[in-house]
Design a protein around this motif. Structure first.
Motif, PDB file in Angstrom:
ATOM      1  N   THR A 178      -5.957  -7.490  -3.844  1.00  0.00           N
ATOM      2  CA  THR A 178      -6.900  -6.672  -3.074  1.00  0.00           C
ATOM      3  C   THR A 178      -6.604  -6.756  -1.588  1.00  0.00           C
ATOM      4  O   THR A 178      -6.546  -5.734  -0.886  1.00  0.00           O
ATOM      5  N   SER A 179      -6.412  -7.976  -1.097  1.00  0.00           N
ATOM      6  CA  SER A 179      -6.119  -8.151   0.326  1.00  0.00           C
ATOM      7  C   SER A 179      -4.777  -7.527   0.693  1.00  0.00           C
ATOM      8  O   SER A 179      -4.630  -6.935   1.771  1.00  0.00           O
ATOM      9  N   MET A 180      -3.794  -7.633  -0.208  1.00  0.00           N
ATOM     10  CA  MET A 180      -2.486  -7.016   0.038  1.00  0.00           C
ATOM     11  C   MET A 180      -2.613  -5.496   0.114  1.00  0.00           C
ATOM     12  O   MET A 180      -2.014  -4.849   0.976  1.00  0.00           O
ATOM     13  N   ALA A 181      -3.415  -4.935  -0.804  1.00  0.00           N
ATOM     14  CA  ALA A 181      -3.582  -3.482  -0.847  1.00  0.00           C
ATOM     15  C   ALA A 181      -4.248  -2.969   0.423  1.00  0.00           C
ATOM     16  O   ALA A 181      -3.814  -1.974   1.013  1.00  0.00           O
ATOM     17  N   VAL A 182      -5.296  -3.668   0.855  1.00  0.00           N
ATOM     18  CA  VAL A 182      -6.011  -3.261   2.075  1.00  0.00           C
ATOM     19  C   VAL A 182      -5.080  -3.354   3.288  1.00  0.00           C
ATOM     20  O   VAL A 182      -5.048  -2.445   4.124  1.00  0.00           O
ATOM     21  N   GLN A 183      -4.324  -4.451   3.371  1.00  0.00           N
ATOM     22  CA  GLN A 183      -3.395  -4.620   4.492  1.00  0.00           C
ATOM     23  C   GLN A 183      -2.307  -3.553   4.471  1.00  0.00           C
ATOM     24  O   GLN A 183      -1.897  -3.043   5.524  1.00  0.00           O
ATOM     25  N   MET A 184      -1.847  -3.188   3.277  1.00  0.00           N
ATOM     26  CA  MET A 184      -0.825  -2.160   3.148  1.00  0.00           C
ATOM     27  C   MET A 184      -1.346  -0.810   3.661  1.00  0.00           C
ATOM     28  O   MET A 184      -0.640  -0.077   4.357  1.00  0.00           O
ATOM     29  N   ILE A 185      -2.598  -0.509   3.324  1.00  0.00           N
ATOM     30  CA  ILE A 185      -3.210   0.746   3.785  1.00  0.00           C
ATOM     31  C   ILE A 185      -3.384   0.734   5.300  1.00  0.00           C
ATOM     32  O   ILE A 185      -3.093   1.723   5.981  1.00  0.00           O
ATOM     33  N   ILE A 186      -3.845  -0.395   5.832  1.00  0.00           N
ATOM     34  CA  ILE A 186      -4.035  -0.522   7.291  1.00  0.00           C
ATOM     35  C   ILE A 186      -2.708  -0.334   8.019  1.00  0.00           C
ATOM     36  O   ILE A 186      -2.627   0.400   9.012  1.00  0.00           O
ATOM     37  N   ASN A 187      -1.662  -1.006   7.524  1.00  0.00           N
ATOM     38  CA  ASN A 187      -0.340  -0.877   8.152  1.00  0.00           C
ATOM     39  C   ASN A 187       0.168   0.562   8.085  1.00  0.00           C
ATOM     40  O   ASN A 187       0.785   1.064   9.037  1.00  0.00           O
ATOM     41  N   GLY A 188      -0.077   1.217   6.954  1.00  0.00           N
ATOM     42  CA  GLY A 188       0.354   2.604   6.802  1.00  0.00           C
ATOM     43  C   GLY A 188      -0.352   3.530   7.777  1.00  0.00           C
ATOM     44  O   GLY A 188       0.262   4.410   8.383  1.00  0.00           O
ATOM     45  N   ILE A 189      -1.655   3.322   7.936  1.00  0.00           N
ATOM     46  CA  ILE A 189      -2.443   4.136   8.872  1.00  0.00           C
ATOM     47  C   ILE A 189      -1.999   3.907  10.305  1.00  0.00           C
ATOM     48  O   ILE A 189      -1.831   4.841  11.095  1.00  0.00           O
ATOM     49  N   LYS A 190      -1.769   2.616  10.647  1.00  0.00           N
ATOM     50  CA  LYS A 190      -1.310   2.296  12.008  1.00  0.00           C
ATOM     51  C   LYS A 190       0.027   2.966  12.295  1.00  0.00           C
ATOM     52  O   LYS A 190       0.238   3.530  13.376  1.00  0.00           O
ATOM     53  N   GLY A 191       0.942   2.874  11.337  1.00  0.00           N
ATOM     54  CA  GLY A 191       2.266   3.470  11.541  1.00  0.00           C
ATOM     55  C   GLY A 191       2.222   4.987  11.607  1.00  0.00           C
ATOM     56  O   GLY A 191       2.911   5.594  12.429  1.00  0.00           O
ATOM     57  N   ALA A 192       1.392   5.589  10.773  1.00  0.00           N
ATOM     58  CA  ALA A 192       1.314   7.057  10.715  1.00  0.00           C
ATOM     59  C   ALA A 192       0.731   7.642  11.997  1.00  0.00           C
ATOM     60  O   ALA A 192       1.132   8.713  12.457  1.00  0.00           O
ATOM     61  N   PHE A 193      -0.262   6.935  12.573  1.00  0.00           N
ATOM     62  CA  PHE A 193      -0.946   7.457  13.760  1.00  0.00           C
ATOM     63  C   PHE A 193      -0.511   6.756  15.040  1.00  0.00           C
ATOM     64  O   PHE A 193      -1.082   7.008  16.104  1.00  0.00           O
ATOM     65  N   GLY A 194       0.520   5.886  14.937  1.00  0.00           N
ATOM     66  CA  GLY A 194       1.037   5.223  16.118  1.00  0.00           C
ATOM     67  C   GLY A 194       0.039   4.314  16.798  1.00  0.00           C
ATOM     68  O   GLY A 194       0.006   4.213  18.030  1.00  0.00           O
ATOM     69  N   LEU A 195      -0.799   3.643  16.013  1.00  0.00           N
ATOM     70  CA  LEU A 195      -1.833   2.767  16.589  1.00  0.00           C
ATOM     71  C   LEU A 195      -1.292   1.379  16.896  1.00  0.00           C
ATOM     72  O   LEU A 195      -0.342   0.927  16.296  1.00  0.00           O
TER      73      LEU A 195
END
Length: 216
Positions: A199-216
């Motif tokens: 669960t924690s891996m999945a959430v972190q993966m989504i967060i990293n993906g969002i950060k990378g996609a939007f340049g955060l």
């Protein structure tokens, strides 16, 4: 010396994550179900072929990941978000103490335990694919490889997959002893623990993906 320590830390991190996703201990009941009428030698043969199939599948997708991204026009960030959602769904099933329906359904398990199949068929389907090296594991190794920036990190990914294969072989060969020691309750508890990590891996993966996609 420092490089060796960092490599080992990275290797342990990758192994822990992939172990939680493949969850070979959770596959023990299914393995015993589809091999209940086989001899020890046949079970060991199936365990060996399953481990080899797991390694081959994950290595192929790890090495071809970049080309798959390019072919479908998908970025690693978008894939990370999609993969995180997939892993999160798997984690929810694991937290309830059951095999993820993303991997294999109860109907498929019953079908393989009732049908007369060859050792090769049992080892590859359903044990190696999709029970152990399912969509979640494939997605993860592709992302691991895509995020690797050095040849040493790429080597760590391949080595991790090989270590997972060895672990799968050992667990399946020890399936009877593991079930006797842990029991169904113990296996479900361990599955829930793996689900929590996932669960924690999945959430972190989504967060990293969002950060990378939007340049955060």
């Amino acid at each position: 010396m420092l490089e060796v320590v960092e490599f080992l830390k990275y290797l342990i991190l990758l192994y822990g994550g992939l172990f939680a996703i493949t969850n070979p201990v959770g596959a023990v009941p299914v393995f015993l179900s589809v091999t209940h009428d086989l001899s020890w030698r046949e079970r060991r043969e199936i365990a060996s072929k399953t481990a080899i199939s797991v390694v081959a599948t994950l290595v192929v997708f790890a090495l071809l990941g970049q080309w798959i991204f390019k072919f479908f026009g998908s970025s690693t960030d978008a894939f990370a978000i999609a993969g995180g959602i997939l892993l999160f769904r798997m984690a929810l099933d694991m937290l309830s103490g059951k095999l993820s329906s993303v991997k294999i359904s109860n109907e498929e398990t019953e079908e393989f335990s009732e049908e007369v199949v060859t050792l090769e068929e049992v080892a590859i389907i359903p044990l190696a694919i999709p029970l152990i090296s399912g969509p979640g594991a494939i997605t993860t190794v592709m992302l691991y490889m895509a995020k690797s920036t050095t040849n040493l990190q790429r080597f760590a990914v391949i080595l991790t997959i090989i270590l997972i294969g060895i672990t799968v072989w050992f667990v399946l060969c020890s399936a009877n002893r593991i079930k006797a020691r842990l029991g169904r309750v113990g296996i479900k508890v361990m599955t829930r623990m793996m689900g929590l990590i996932l669960t924690s891996m999945a959430v972190q993966m989504i967060i990293n993906g969002i950060k990378g996609a939007f340049g955060l």
